[in-house]
Design a protein around this motif. Structure first.
Motif, PDB file in Angstrom:
ATOM      1  N   ASP A  32      -9.470   0.783  12.329  1.00  0.00           N
ATOM      2  CA  ASP A  32      -8.108   0.807  11.764  1.00  0.00           C
ATOM      3  C   ASP A  32      -8.205   0.831  10.238  1.00  0.00           C
ATOM      4  O   ASP A  32      -8.958   0.067   9.637  1.00  0.00           O
ATOM      5  CB  ASP A  32      -7.339  -0.442  12.234  1.00  0.00           C
ATOM      6  N   GLY A  35      -5.036  -1.366   4.713  1.00  0.00           N
ATOM      7  CA  GLY A  35      -4.050  -1.161   3.640  1.00  0.00           C
ATOM      8  C   GLY A  35      -3.571   0.284   3.545  1.00  0.00           C
ATOM      9  O   GLY A  35      -3.293   0.780   2.452  1.00  0.00           O
ATOM     10  N   THR A  37      -0.764   1.493   4.501  1.00  0.00           N
ATOM     11  CA  THR A  37       0.647   1.614   4.126  1.00  0.00           C
ATOM     12  C   THR A  37       0.713   1.987   2.647  1.00  0.00           C
ATOM     13  O   THR A  37       1.405   2.931   2.254  1.00  0.00           O
ATOM     14  CB  THR A  37       1.387   0.284   4.403  1.00  0.00           C
TER      15      THR A  37
HETATM   16  N1  LIG Z   1       3.314   8.783   5.180  1.00  0.00           N
HETATM   17  C1  LIG Z   1       2.476   8.652   6.226  1.00  0.00           C
HETATM   18  N2  LIG Z   1       2.032   7.411   6.540  1.00  0.00           N
HETATM   19  C2  LIG Z   1       1.183   7.303   7.599  1.00  0.00           C
HETATM   20  C3  LIG Z   1       0.746   8.410   8.353  1.00  0.00           C
HETATM   21  N3  LIG Z   1      -0.080   7.955   9.330  1.00  0.00           N
HETATM   22  C4  LIG Z   1      -0.162   6.627   9.168  1.00  0.00           C
HETATM   23  N4  LIG Z   1       0.609   6.212   8.135  1.00  0.00           N
HETATM   24  C5  LIG Z   1       0.859   4.845   7.678  1.00  0.00           C
HETATM   25  O1  LIG Z   1      -0.284   4.033   7.879  1.00  0.00           O
HETATM   26  C6  LIG Z   1       0.141   2.687   8.125  1.00  0.00           C
HETATM   27  C7  LIG Z   1      -0.609   2.140   9.299  1.00  0.00           C
HETATM   28  O2  LIG Z   1      -0.122   0.886   9.705  1.00  0.00           O
HETATM   29  P1  LIG Z   1      -0.948  -0.467   9.717  1.00  0.00           P
HETATM   30  O3  LIG Z   1      -2.357  -0.218  10.147  1.00  0.00           O
HETATM   31  O4  LIG Z   1      -0.156  -1.427  10.541  1.00  0.00           O
HETATM   32  O5  LIG Z   1      -0.850  -0.933   8.202  1.00  0.00           O
HETATM   33  P2  LIG Z   1      -1.953  -1.131   7.065  1.00  0.00           P
HETATM   34  O6  LIG Z   1      -1.230  -1.082   5.774  1.00  0.00           O
HETATM   35  O7  LIG Z   1      -3.064  -0.147   7.259  1.00  0.00           O
HETATM   36  O8  LIG Z   1      -2.406  -2.620   7.290  1.00  0.00           O
HETATM   37  P3  LIG Z   1      -3.826  -3.212   7.848  1.00  0.00           P
HETATM   38  O9  LIG Z   1      -4.253  -2.274   8.943  1.00  0.00           O
HETATM   39  O10 LIG Z   1      -3.458  -4.572   8.393  1.00  0.00           O
HETATM   40  O11 LIG Z   1      -4.738  -3.262   6.694  1.00  0.00           O
HETATM   41  C8  LIG Z   1       1.665   2.713   8.337  1.00  0.00           C
HETATM   42  O12 LIG Z   1       2.312   2.228   7.195  1.00  0.00           O
HETATM   43  C9  LIG Z   1       1.948   4.195   8.522  1.00  0.00           C
HETATM   44  O13 LIG Z   1       3.223   4.529   8.078  1.00  0.00           O
HETATM   45  C10 LIG Z   1       1.224   9.703   7.995  1.00  0.00           C
HETATM   46  O14 LIG Z   1       0.896  10.735   8.614  1.00  0.00           O
HETATM   47  N5  LIG Z   1       2.091   9.774   6.908  1.00  0.00           N
END
Ligand SMILES: Nc1nc2c(ncn2[C@@H]2O[C@H](COP(=O)(O)OP(=O)(O)OP(=O)(O)O)[C@@H](O)[C@H]2O)c(=O)[nH]1
Ligand SMILES: [Mg+2]
Length: 251
Positions: A32, A35, A37
């Motif tokens: 995963d 950060g 986001t």
């Molecule tokens: N704009 C955009 N954001 C994406 C896309 N795919 C994933 N994300 C973002 O990636 C983030 C994944 O969520 P999480 O894994 O819960 O959040 P994180 O900020 O990585 O937090 P941790 O995994 O706890 O470090 C979300 O905020 C999604 O919106 C995409 O194709 N476009």
């Protein structure tokens, strides 16, 4: 203390947290993005809630992992996570959890960073699954997590685009049942069926193996040979069909 005494004493501490995935368990890794986001919003300025460039970068990294020494049968992506299902007889690193956790996280982070041209970090957890039922449950679980998150994200960005603050949009969606979310999308003239399947149900890579008869020019006899090809799937089966389909990948 003599070196041998040191060695015996210290190795006991060093190995105290070592774990091995049993041979009779299916082995899954989930990576995963850390950060992401912030990374997707501020650093990469991606289209919201989904961006095909982000998907391509993840697919390229999954392709790299599938072609590596890791013995992977299936790679599944939703959002910033990758689930890897290893071949049942995978024996790399003697199935030691610490080796998989650290090396997979490192390989994925380095490769994905190259893909996007900036630093990105993935964590990794290994998941032993005791039987076929648990294996099916795992992937059905990630797929329904994908669909829920996808609908939630589409609702959120529709509300923000309509003038709501991010805080109010998030508050409105908290604890809202799935049905009401689809109604909310309909209110914004968005049919849930118009959302691309990969955004709802994820994207995947797996091997397609075909056996063909070919002429061996040295012995001048017909021989069968197995060719394998990596397949990309952006229109995965769903529900019971997905559960049955996934099992075939490890047969
Ligand atoms: N704009 C955009 N954001 C994406 C896309 N795919 C994933 N994300 C973002 O990636 C983030 C994944 O969520 P999480 O894994 O819960 O959040 P994180 O900020 O990585 O937090 P941790 O995994 O706890 O470090 C979300 O905020 C999604 O919106 C995409 O194709 N476009
Ligand atoms: Mg993340």
């Amino acid at each position: 203390m003599k070196f041998d005494e040191f060695d015996t004493k210290m190795r006991k501490f060093e190995e105290s947290l070592d774990q091995v995935i049993p041979d009779d368990c299916f082995m899954v890794a989930r990576l995963d993005g850390k950060g992401f986001t912030k990374l997707t919003k501020e650093d990469m300025d991606l289209e919201k809630p989904f961006d095909i460039r982000f998907r391509q970068a993840i697919i390229n990294t999954m392709t790299f992992l599938m072609n590596s020494y890791f013995q992977i049968a299936y790679a599944y992506n939703e959002s910033d996570e990758i689930s890897l299902l290893f071949k049942p007889n995978a024996d790399k690193f003697n199935r030691k959890v610490r080796k998989y956790n650290s090396i997979l996280a490192a390989e994925t982070s380095v490769n994905f960073s190259k893909e996007i041209g900036r630093d990105a970090i993935f964590d990794c957890r290994m998941i032993p699954l005791p039987d076929v039922d648990a294996l099916q449950d795992y992937f059905a679980w990630r797929q329904s997590d994908s669909a829920r998150n996808s609908v939630l994200a589409h609702c959120y960005y529709k509300l923000v685009a309509s003038g709501k603050t991010p805080q109010d949009a998030a508050k409105e969606l908290t604890n809202m049942p799935f049905r009401n979310k689809t109604e909310l999308l309909a209110h914004f003239n968005m049919d849930i069926n118009s959302i691309p399947k990969w955004q709802l149900y994820g994207s995947a890579l797996y091997w397609d193996e075909t056996t063909k008869e070919g002429l061996n020019h040295v012995t001048n006899t017909l021989q069968s040979c197995t060719r394998r090809k990596l397949v990309e799937n952006y229109d995965l089966p769903v529900g019971e069909e997905y559960r049955n389909w996934i099992v075939k990948l490890v047969k």
